[in-house]
Design an enzyme around this catalytic site. Structure first.
Site, PDB file in Angstrom:
ATOM      1  N   HIS A 118      66.633  52.662  32.575  1.00  4.06           N
ATOM      2  CA  HIS A 118      65.690  53.675  32.272  1.00  4.06           C
ATOM      3  C   HIS A 118      65.173  53.803  30.703  1.00  4.06           C
ATOM      4  CE1 HIS A 118      67.432  56.196  35.794  1.00  4.06           C
ATOM      5  NE2 HIS A 118      66.351  55.447  36.224  1.00  4.06           N
ATOM      6  N   GLU A 135      77.192  57.972  32.144  1.00  5.19           N
ATOM      7  CA  GLU A 135      76.382  58.976  31.587  1.00  5.19           C
ATOM      8  C   GLU A 135      76.550  59.452  30.158  1.00  5.19           C
ATOM      9  OE1 GLU A 135      73.386  59.773  32.989  1.00  5.19           O
ATOM     10  OE2 GLU A 135      73.456  59.075  34.992  1.00  5.19           O
TER      11      GLU A 135
END
Length: 1006
Positions: free
Chosen positions: A368, A540
């Site tokens: 991303h 994350e």
């Protein structure tokens, strides 16, 4: 590991000297006045003159095709001697010539999060279209290009037309710019003298994913409060509501004070605005700020930028280092849609021979493009693993690291937040077979698959950023059943737990999740786990900061993110340490966590614990491979309610109560006022039973209707166990034939035992039950009174009337579920009856042989026999419950005393044939044994219980003296239960009586 060259390739000559010729070819491609195909591979031409090969390119020049050789493929990508590979942009993108660079800087103290004051305003600009537009990334000439349905082609430098200059009306207006690498800003409107409305550009070829912003501001004025408001965010929740501040960079501050990116802003507010269109709602972010210097060049960003050029410079430094380049090989994994290179690094100590024992570790990042924090973690990992520390050398000697530092360089270059130039999220397409559309994830999956054929991959980790949660955490995979693979279930959590112990101030183990959602089946984490990598994770990292330890309430800096790469390597060493003490310590802690939370059930599913429910809910595709939850304990309550709502709702409470009442009413109609016998362990108040090794014995007494000469006799050896409360209950006995219905016996609550000893009618009998201790010899007598019951035909008619599955009160028919519940309860009651019935043994001395014949003949016995046989039931506990059939007649083991001579004269072998149908019953749960035994072998109540082997055959034996007579059907010798010898008097029969005991025993098949 490089890309195949079977397809048409425009970019292989992108770093050669004839770059201008390459650009001219692209211009010819889009020109309308020349041939539409200016460059083809030789295998696409049908002329047999040209060989079928992909190494010859054909250029259309001056009306004819001109062949030339394709340039060599660039397998290395970076070179210490030559220039870096230039970045390629979509052909319509405007790019400024200025190259943006920033210095790295670490704040002296951690930067605190913003604390709302409650005075923040929510500016709304309904008439912003009438205000002055000071920046517009696309004009009418480029609007058509931006509305292309898909990516067409790319070139170095993007659009070659002259760049449109920003609007500069007056001296006090800020000048905005975002047409540089990773920049994102679409439009700026000046709504007041020092107030600006900003709009960020969505991902190319999409109309969503507006989260990443990165732009330049010039013509600043110091000591003036400016307000900036971004008005087209799409996420309802944001870390800006939890204290996150925008990032600011000043070139003058960097030159004068060596200060880089820093957190700034006041009056920060994230709120919903009124710009919703087509059912969509947008959200605004507003903040105020004073520039430190006038006429400064400043930058604002969502997170610390890390561009594709930054990666190339970093890899070029590794390649030029003579030490690091020995154990770090840089190759080109593939090319993207825009022909940018995707690099793969192989890090390990050089192997002298082919060593397949080394396990592999795979790391990927930046799938991303807007999650720049993942690149900073990757940089920290590479800095440590390529260092000269002893732990780094040990890791290189132990493992082979395959690293893909940037999976989506196209999106990084153009400033996308989530998608590639295909307009799709690459982290949802790892299962796709479209190599041309998603080349980076396709080749990554192929590379890992080929690697797994040669060696074991011990860990896979994909680095991401998170826009709604604090701290750093992991997502894992756990699709196996806990009950079957509990060890594996806990082992998948060991590495994240070690990571939380090594960096407790930034990593949160409680925020980790270990489940596989259907919407996440296309992610790299799930695909690699299904390929066989047990430790497959998504790491994350928050865009904001930490809520743990001494980092609580502060933002993460670049050094904090880089330190996560070091802690990752440290945890990997702990996980694979030959000394397994840390491993088993974490495993033990996980087991304790599971035990502690296993009692807290949040749903009717007893296999689901609170920790599992909290790890089950993940976010939609709008965020990273992440969750919508937060770190507070209220989230557990929210998830608990969600888990409860997942249960399928069947009936209302009123309906369930009505069903239960109907079942109870029907049972009361069948049984009258009677109730089942309570278990002795339920009535034990203290729970301490000194007779732990002694089996339970229940004695049932049969009574008849009172006769004129009926008397009361005492039964020796029966007394109540001290400290226990014994209750009597009515029991149901089925007849020996289908023609005879159930006899239901009334309840007696009187604890005193009395036995009617003389003529007893089986049609009007009543069972009384008492529990006898087996560890002590009884020394007194207990009397028991007889209670008459209803007649047989009355009970039979009552049972028939209540057998229907129709409620007499409601008048409605029962459903199938209600019928099933009713049948299950009836079966359970029958099991209780068969479990607790235990008749006694009466003396059959001086009985006639005709009475024995009547006993063998069941039908005649029911109608003629006047003396009820006292039956003995061997109460046995089975590991597997059994269910009696509905119409199977109840039979009890019986001990009958008669004279030996009378038995031999009156009982022929043919008499056993009347019992053979009982043996031939198919699929029954009870079988019978019939044998004879001398009365002298029957002992008192001190005998022990012996196991009786299960058998489906009936064996009959007549014991006389030392000889045994057996029929042909005898197949096995059954062990026998010795029953207390009870008579109507206290006289014990002598051994000279020579009485024969006739026994009929029931066997239950488990």
């Amino acid at each position: 590991m490089s890309e195949d060259s079977e397809e048409e390739d425009y970019s292989d000559r992108s770093i050669s000297d004839d770059d201008d010729l390459d650009e001219d070819s692209f211009m010819k491609f889009v020109s309308d006045d020349i041939h539409p195909c200016t460059l083809l591979a030789a295998d696409s031409i049908g002329d047999p003159f040209f060989p079928r090969t992909t190494q010859i390119l054909l250029e259309y020049q001056l009306g004819r095709w001109v062949p030339r050789l394709r340039g060599p493929r660039d397998l290395y990508g970076v070179s210490s001697s030559g220039p870096l590979s230039p970045t390629r942009w979509p052909y319509h993108c405007e790019v400024i010539d200025e190259k943006v660079q920033h210095i790295e800087w670490t704040p002296f103290v951690p930067e605190p999060v913003y604390v709302p004051t409650g005075l923040e305003i929510e500016p709304v600009y309904p008439n912003s279209k009438e205000d002055t537009v000071v920046y517009l990334a696309e004009d009418d000439h480029l609007c058509k290009a931006y509305k292309e349905p898909c990516f067409v082609y790319s070139r170095v430098g993007g659009n070659r037309t002259s760049l449109k200059q920003p609007v500069d009306n007056c001296d006090n207006t800020l000048v905005f710019e975002a047409r540089f690498e990773s920049g994102n800003l679409q439009k700026v409107v000046k709504v007041a003298d020092h107030e600006y409305e900003l709009t960020v550009r969505p991902d190319l070829f999409t109309n969503k994913h507006t989260q990443w912003y990165y732009f330049q501001v010039t013509n600043t004025q110091a000591e003036i409060v400016y307000r900036f408001t971004i008005v087209n965010f799409t996420k309802p929740a944001s870390l800006y509501n939890r204290g996150m501040k925008p990032l600011f960079y000043s070139e003058k501050e960097a030159k004068t004070h060596n200060i880089g990116w820093q957190r700034i802003g006041d009056q920060i507010k994230y709120y919903k605005n009124n710009l919703g269109q087509d059912g969509r709602h947008f959200f605004s972010l507003t903040w105020t700020f004073q520039f430190p210097h006038s006429q400064d060049t400043c930058y604002f960003a969502h997170c610390y930028p890390y561009t594709y050029s930054n990666l190339q410079e970093y890899l070029s430094g590794i390649n030029s280092d003579p030490v690091r380049s020995k154990f770090c090989k840089i190759r080109v994994l593939c090319h993207t849609l825009a022909r940018n290179m995707v690099y793969v690094l192989t890090i390990t100590t050089p192997l002298k021979t082919s060593d397949s024992k080394r396990k592999a570790v795979i790391l990927t990042a930046r799938v991303h493009p807007g999650e720049t924090n993942s690149s900073w973690i990757m940089k920290g990992f590479l800095d440590y693993i390529l260092g000269d520390s002893s732990d780094a050398r040990l890791l290189r000697d132990t493992f082979i690291f395959k690293v893909v530092p940037m999976l989506n360089p196209d999106g990084v270059i153009v400033g996308n937040y989530r998608c590639s130039l295909a307009g799709r999220d690459l982290n949802r397409n790892y299962t796709s077979l479209l190599k041309e559309s998603f080349p980076s994830v396709w080749y990554t999956r192929n590379m890992i698959n080929r690697l797994m054929e040669k060696r074991e991959v011990i860990l896979y980790c994909d680095l991401h950023g998170h826009s709604r949660k604090q701290n750093i955490f992991m997502y894992g995979c756990d699709g196996s059943s806990r009950s079957k693979t509990k060890g594996l279930y806990l082992q998948q959590r060991i590495f994240p737990l070690m990571l939380s112990k090594n960096c407790p101030n930034i990593f949160s183990f409680s925020a980790c999740k270990f489940n596989v959602q259907k919407s996440k089946e296309g992610t790299g984490r799930v695909v690699m786990w299904k390929m066989g990598i047990r430790n497959s994770f998504t790491l994350e990292a928050t865009f904001c900061g930490s809520t743990l330890g001494n980092k609580r309430g502060t933002h993460f800096g670049t050094k904090d993110l880089e330190s996560m790469g070091y802690h990752f390597c440290d945890s990997l060493l702990d996980y694979c340490d030959p000394d397994r003490s840390k491993y088993y310590q974490c495993l033990k802690e996980l087991e304790e966590m599971e035990k502690h939370l296993s009692s807290e059930r949040v749903s009717d599913n007893t296999d689901t614990s609170l920790v599992e429910i909290s790890l089950d809910v993940e976010s939609s595709s709008r965020g990273s491979d992440s969750s919508e939850s937060n770190d507070t304990q209220t989230y557990l309550l929210k998830v608990t309610s969600q888990a409860r709502n997942k249960k399928k709702y069947l009936k209302t409470k009123r309906e369930r109560n009505a069903i239960l009442a109907n079942c109870q009413n029907n049972m009361q109609e069948v049984y009258g006022k009677e109730h089942l016998l309570q278990r002795h362990d339920e009535s034990n108040s203290d729970g301490n039973d000194p007779r732990i090794d002694a089996p339970d014995v229940y004695v049932a007494h049969c009574f008849r209707r009172p006769l004129p000469n009926q008397g009361v006799v005492k039964i020796p050896g029966q007394r109540f166990y001290p400290g226990k409360t014994w209750s009597s209950s009515q029991r149901m006995i089925k007849s020996l034939n289908k023609d005879h219905r159930t006899c239901i016996l009334e309840t007696c609550k009187n604890p005193i035992q009395e036995v009617q000893s003389r003529g007893i009618n089986i049609h009007e009998s009543c069972f009384k039950m008492a529990k006898c201790p087996m560890n002590k010899r009884p020394s007194h007598w207990i009397e028991k009174t007889r209670i008459p019951t209803e007649s047989h035909h009355q009970l039979k008619s009552k049972a028939k009337r209540c057998s229907s599955f129709q409620s007499k009160r409601t008048g409605t028919n029962w459903t199938d579920d209600e019928k099933r519940i009713y049948r299950d309860k009836r079966i359970a009651q029958t099991q209780e009856i068969l479990k607790y019935l235990l008749p006694i043994v009466e003396s059959s001395q001086n009985r006639k042989s005709t009475q024995m014949n009547n006993l063998i003949n069941p039908i005649a016995n029911l109608q003629q026999h006047q003396l009820i046989p006292t039956a003995c039931i061997n109460r046995r506990r089975y590991s597997i419950p059994w269910t009696p059939t509905r119409n199977l007649p109840f039979k009890a083991q019986r001990n009958l005393m008669t004279d030996t001579s009378e038995w031999l004269q009156s009982v022929p072998l043919g008499s056993f044939e009347s019992l053979l149908p009982l043996c031939n019953l198919q699929k029954k749960t009870k079988h019978f044994e019939l044998w004879g035994k001398k009365a002298k072998d029957v002992q008192l109540a001190t005998s022990q219980w012996e196991a009786v082997p299960l058998s489906s055959n009936m064996d009959a034996s007549i014991i006389r003296g030392n000889s045994v007579l057996q029929p042909k059907e005898f197949t096995m010798r059954s062990s026998k239960q010795r029953i207390p010898y009870l008579t109507k008097t206290s006289k014990k029969p002598s051994e000279s009586d020579g009485l024969l005991t006739f026994q009929l025993k029931i066997h239950r098949n488990s």
